[in-house]
Design a protein around this motif. Sequence first.
Motif, PDB file in Angstrom:
ATOM      1  N   THR A  88      16.750 -26.242 -15.387  1.00 54.89           N
ATOM      2  CA  THR A  88      15.406 -27.210 -15.471  1.00 54.89           C
ATOM      3  C   THR A  88      15.980 -28.465 -16.215  1.00 54.89           C
ATOM      4  N   ILE A  89      16.102 -29.564 -15.562  1.00 52.40           N
ATOM      5  CA  ILE A  89      16.361 -30.665 -16.670  1.00 52.40           C
ATOM      6  C   ILE A  89      14.898 -31.128 -17.009  1.00 52.40           C
ATOM      7  N   ASP A  90      14.682 -31.184 -17.917  1.00 52.10           N
ATOM      8  CA  ASP A  90      12.825 -31.770 -17.837  1.00 52.10           C
ATOM      9  C   ASP A  90      13.279 -32.961 -18.919  1.00 52.10           C
ATOM     10  N   ILE A  91      12.350 -33.643 -18.369  1.00 45.56           N
ATOM     11  CA  ILE A  91      11.885 -34.816 -18.889  1.00 45.56           C
ATOM     12  C   ILE A  91      11.052 -34.586 -19.959  1.00 45.56           C
ATOM     13  N   GLU A  92      11.226 -35.041 -21.347  1.00 48.62           N
ATOM     14  CA  GLU A  92      10.010 -35.109 -22.353  1.00 48.62           C
ATOM     15  C   GLU A  92       9.972 -36.009 -23.087  1.00 48.62           C
ATOM     16  N   GLU A  93      10.804 -37.271 -22.281  1.00 46.75           N
ATOM     17  CA  GLU A  93      10.030 -38.643 -22.687  1.00 46.75           C
ATOM     18  C   GLU A  93      10.618 -40.008 -22.299  1.00 46.75           C
ATOM     19  N   PHE A  94      10.044 -40.899 -21.889  1.00 42.89           N
ATOM     20  CA  PHE A  94      10.845 -42.206 -21.521  1.00 42.89           C
ATOM     21  C   PHE A  94      10.853 -43.492 -22.272  1.00 42.89           C
ATOM     22  N   ILE A  95      11.663 -43.904 -22.013  1.00 39.67           N
ATOM     23  CA  ILE A  95      12.289 -44.856 -23.130  1.00 39.67           C
ATOM     24  C   ILE A  95      13.050 -46.308 -22.427  1.00 39.67           C
ATOM     25  N   ASP A  96      12.822 -47.454 -22.844  1.00 33.37           N
ATOM     26  CA  ASP A  96      13.218 -48.849 -22.017  1.00 33.37           C
ATOM     27  C   ASP A  96      14.966 -48.759 -22.522  1.00 33.37           C
ATOM     28  N   GLU A  97      15.582 -49.439 -21.344  1.00 30.61           N
ATOM     29  CA  GLU A  97      16.821 -49.068 -21.317  1.00 30.61           C
ATOM     30  C   GLU A  97      17.779 -49.981 -22.492  1.00 30.61           C
ATOM     31  N   THR A  98      16.630 -50.531 -23.063  1.00 31.30           N
ATOM     32  CA  THR A  98      17.846 -51.309 -23.825  1.00 31.30           C
ATOM     33  C   THR A  98      17.567 -50.373 -25.166  1.00 31.30           C
ATOM     34  N   GLU A  99      17.106 -49.721 -25.574  1.00 31.99           N
ATOM     35  CA  GLU A  99      16.961 -49.089 -26.464  1.00 31.99           C
ATOM     36  C   GLU A  99      17.957 -47.825 -27.342  1.00 31.99           C
ATOM     37  N   VAL A 100      19.057 -47.773 -26.168  1.00 30.33           N
ATOM     38  CA  VAL A 100      19.779 -46.672 -26.467  1.00 30.33           C
ATOM     39  C   VAL A 100      21.341 -47.192 -26.858  1.00 30.33           C
TER      40      VAL A 100
END
Length: 258
Positions: A88-100
């Motif tokens: 499983t590819i487990d998505i744990e949270e979501f972030i803004d594209e600009t944060e990376v």
Amino acid sequence: MRSIWNGSISFGLVSIPVKLYSGSEDRKLDLDMLDKHDNARIRYKRVNEDTGKEVEWKDIVKGYKKEDGYVILEKEDFEKANIKKSKTIDIEEFIDETEVADVLFKKPYFLEPQKEGGKSYNLLRDALKKTGKLGVATFVMRQKEHLSLIGVYKKILVLHVIRFTDEIRDPSELKMSKATVKKNEVDMAVSLIEQYTSKFDFSKYKDVYNDQLLKIIDSKATGKKVKSEDFDSKPTPAKDLMAQLKASLDKKKKGKAS
């Protein structure tokens, strides 16, 4: 394309069965290593260091050095370490594209929905596109845990494998210059950047090095002399910096006018 991993993406209680495909390919020329004396190919062999004999792939196992011996690991042992992350590819949270930070990115993979996952796949894709978010996920592939970001590229979900923080070396060890930069120099550099700013067109950038290298190979194959251009990259002296910036800006403006 051939899938390299099958499993599912999960976010919340939603599970999406997917197949993972490599989203990039290496265009480096396939060069063989040769003995310079007779051009015979060099071969690598898997050799038992005690007997000196070659070992077949089917007889090779993986082991972890512990005290005076090895603990041998079977295929199922790697899966048992974390069955969920292996499937499983487990998505744990979501972030803004600009944060990376760009330095984190390693390799892209395309995600394809399996038959029963079409609607939920499209749901996640459309929601990510609308919000401009990336899903932060972890999963195990090829006996290694990966940190990843899931986003949208050309109407498909793309998974970017990114580096863990402990994989990024500390840049404080670099010897940085203490030279000061004047405000008018920064302003001129900003003007130059703005003149060179355009909408990014991915298609206009091509890998020309391989084509040029092939031309050299073809020339050498026919016995022709290989011609090359002279190039000498000299650092711009600090006293000439402003003049070079201005000249660059004038050159760009003339190019746009013509």
